[in-house]
Scaffold this active site. Structure first.
Site, short mmCIF file in Angstrom:
data_model
loop_
_atom_site.label_atom_id
_atom_site.label_comp_id
_atom_site.label_asym_id
_atom_site.label_seq_id
_atom_site.Cartn_x
_atom_site.Cartn_y
_atom_site.Cartn_z
N HIS A 148 -1.89 4.52 15.27
CA HIS A 148 -3.24 4.40 14.71
C HIS A 148 -3.21 3.42 13.55
O HIS A 148 -2.15 2.95 13.13
CB HIS A 148 -3.78 5.76 14.26
CG HIS A 148 -2.91 6.45 13.25
ND1 HIS A 148 -1.78 7.17 13.61
CD2 HIS A 148 -2.98 6.55 11.89
CE1 HIS A 148 -1.20 7.68 12.53
NE2 HIS A 148 -1.91 7.30 11.47
N TYR B 83 -15.39 4.53 5.77
CA TYR B 83 -13.94 4.54 5.60
C TYR B 83 -13.42 3.12 5.71
O TYR B 83 -13.76 2.39 6.65
CB TYR B 83 -13.31 5.45 6.65
CG TYR B 83 -11.81 5.50 6.60
CD1 TYR B 83 -11.13 5.74 5.41
CD2 TYR B 83 -11.05 5.33 7.75
CE1 TYR B 83 -9.76 5.79 5.36
CE2 TYR B 83 -9.67 5.39 7.73
CZ TYR B 83 -9.03 5.61 6.52
OH TYR B 83 -7.66 5.67 6.47
N HIS C 84 0.87 -1.18 0.00
CA HIS C 84 0.00 0.00 0.00
C HIS C 84 0.91 1.23 0.00
O HIS C 84 1.64 1.45 0.95
CB HIS C 84 -0.89 -0.03 1.25
CG HIS C 84 -1.98 1.00 1.26
ND1 HIS C 84 -1.75 2.35 1.21
CD2 HIS C 84 -3.34 0.87 1.32
CE1 HIS C 84 -2.90 3.01 1.24
NE2 HIS C 84 -3.87 2.13 1.31
N HIS D 53 0.39 2.75 11.81
CA HIS D 53 1.27 3.87 11.50
C HIS D 53 1.50 4.72 12.74
O HIS D 53 0.61 4.90 13.57
CB HIS D 53 0.60 4.73 10.41
CG HIS D 53 1.49 5.77 9.81
ND1 HIS D 53 1.00 6.92 9.23
CD2 HIS D 53 2.83 5.83 9.69
CE1 HIS D 53 2.00 7.64 8.77
NE2 HIS D 53 3.13 7.00 9.04
N GLU E 150 -2.56 14.21 11.99
CA GLU E 150 -3.60 13.91 11.01
C GLU E 150 -4.99 14.15 11.61
O GLU E 150 -5.37 13.52 12.59
CB GLU E 150 -3.50 12.45 10.56
CG GLU E 150 -2.13 12.07 10.02
CD GLU E 150 -2.02 10.58 9.72
OE1 GLU E 150 -3.04 9.87 9.87
OE2 GLU E 150 -0.92 10.12 9.37
#
Length: 439
Positions: free
Chosen positions: A368, A347, A289, A332, A338
């Site tokens: 997160h 989402y 990704h 991450h 963010e």
């Protein structure tokens, strides 16, 4: 003619536009003639320093019925929901999430409906951002607003907006965005009974398209899909209110006419809109990704090369086809901070709890990623088939500086106190090899 009957657009990002609502209003070959046609006044609106490099210089010349200087004296508006006070008190490193901001029960227009969530930097230093929500149920009829502190990026989530500005009319619906330059006067009319959405107030470098690098000449948000309004004006006299946001506070002044009286203009400092559904999404067609920077729509540069003051990124409908890969966004920790919102749908990294109109904040180095349900499902998915994510439009304001949440955001009734529980189901599954396995 009402302004909304004059709505039309010119295309392109950052172009040098020229437009007039009355023929012959634009001077030819100069900016400030001794006498402007039709008895108009010439006025320059500067968005950058006079000496900014030509490729970054932003200004427009306006030809208007009255100069912007014509209004009464300003007085402070005492209010508490909108501010830029991000300096005091400790900032918890917790991951945070909020349900949608409740819609108002009493008459509330766009300005009164603004609600500050977080921010960094300051308008004085011309760096950083503020993140606001808005919830409204009434149009601004005899009220006008401008923001001297920064440009406004509007992200509607519920309800359509008509933004009547000095330079023309922007009509916005959910899954479109609008950008209002610093200092431009406008009013917001609701085209539906209620409206809600997100606002990023950018104190720093003006928003621009990101560099494409090896992607090439095309991709992401294409310049031709941005729309700037043609000149439109109204000539009204009466008792009106002009509201200014200046140095983090709201101020009001009486004004005896509509300031939306620009009959013609030319330049490259102007409002614009963009339909997020036209974003040309880039992704992996082999494995892994890619970093979320590939989803950047607009960026505000900082004084550090390669590091943005703020990036606006989206997570739109797309196909995921990567092989032997965990396809949702990975776990991450980020040096950047963010703030996320959801305009439409679901989402793909959160199976539940993140509703349209909601928001989350993952500050610098706060861990997160996908919730337990999403992780379990994606870890067992059949990778011979593509994942078609068709019903979504999430976005992110990513900033290089920590986003300091306001006290009203920290203490809000719609803050989800149990947000961290979405990761509680992620159990340790580590099974070290035995001696027999090693041989």
């Amino acid at each position: 003619m009402p302004m909304h009957d004059q709505t039309s657009y010119m295309t392109g990002f950052g172009n040098e536009f020229a437009t007039e609502a009355v023929a012959g209003s634009l001077p030819v070959g100069q900016n400030s003639p001794q006498r402007v046609a039709h008895g108009l006044y010439a006025e320059q609106l500067s968005g950058t320093a006079f000496t900014a490099p030509r490729g970054e210089n932003r200004r427009s010349w306006l030809y208007r019925i009255r100069p912007a200087a014509v209004h009464g004296r300003f007085s402070l508006i005492e209010q508490s929901r909108l501010h830029n006070d991000f300096g005091g008190g400790p900032v918890p490193p917790d991951q945070m999430r909020w349900s949608p901001l409740p819609l108002p029960a009493t008459r509330t227009d766009f300005v009164d409906g603004l609600y500050t969530m977080a921010g960094n930097g300051s308008p004085e230093a011309m760096t950083g951002v503020a993140v606001h929500l808005y919830a409204a149920n009434a149009s601004m009829r005899d009220r006008f607003f401008y923001n001297a502190d920064g440009e406004l990026l509007l992200v509607p989530q519920l309800g359509r907006l008509r933004v009547c500005t000095e330079l023309g009319v922007l009509e916005l619906e959910p899954q479109q965005i609008g950008v209002i330059p610093r200092g431009l006067r406008f009013r917001v009319e609701l085209l539906d009974s209620e409206a809600r959405g997100y606002v990023c107030e950018n104190f720093g470098g003006l928003l621009r398209l990101p560099e494409l690098g090896p992607i090439g000449a095309n991709g992401l948000a294409n310049p031709r899909d941005f729309q700037t309004p043609r000149a439109a004006f109204e000539q009204r006299e009466g008792r009106f209110e002009l509201v200014a946001k200046f140095q983090g506070h709201l101020w009001r002044a009486d004004i005896g006419h509509s300031p939306l009286d620009v009959v013609a203009w030319h330049g490259n400092y102007a409002p614009y809109r963009y339909d997020l559904r036209r974003f040309n999404t880039i992704g992996s067609i082999s494995f892994d990704h890619p970093d979320p920077s590939i989803f950047t729509v607009l960026t505000s540069p900082s004084d550090t090369h390669g590091t943005a003051n703020m990036d606006f990124a989206i997570f739109p409908p797309r196909w995921l086809v990567a092989q032997h890969t965990f396809r949702p966004p990975w776990f991450h920790r980020n040096v950047a901070s963010e703030f996320m919102g959801l305009v439409h749908g679901v989402y793909d990294a959160k199976a539940e709890g993140f509703a349209p109109g909601g928001a989350s904040l993952h500050n610098c180095m706060s861990g997160h990623g996908p919730d337990a349900a999403t992780f379990d499902k994606a870890s067992q998915a059949d990778l011979t088939r593509p994942d078609v994510i068709a019903d979504t439009m999430a976005f992110m304001f990513e900033t290089r500086a920590v986003l300091r949440p306001t006290q009203q955001a920290l203490n809000a009734a719609h803050r989800q106190a149990d947000y961290q529980q979405c990761w509680s189901g992620l159990r340790a599954a580590f099974q070290p090899p035995t001696t027999e396995d090693a041989t």
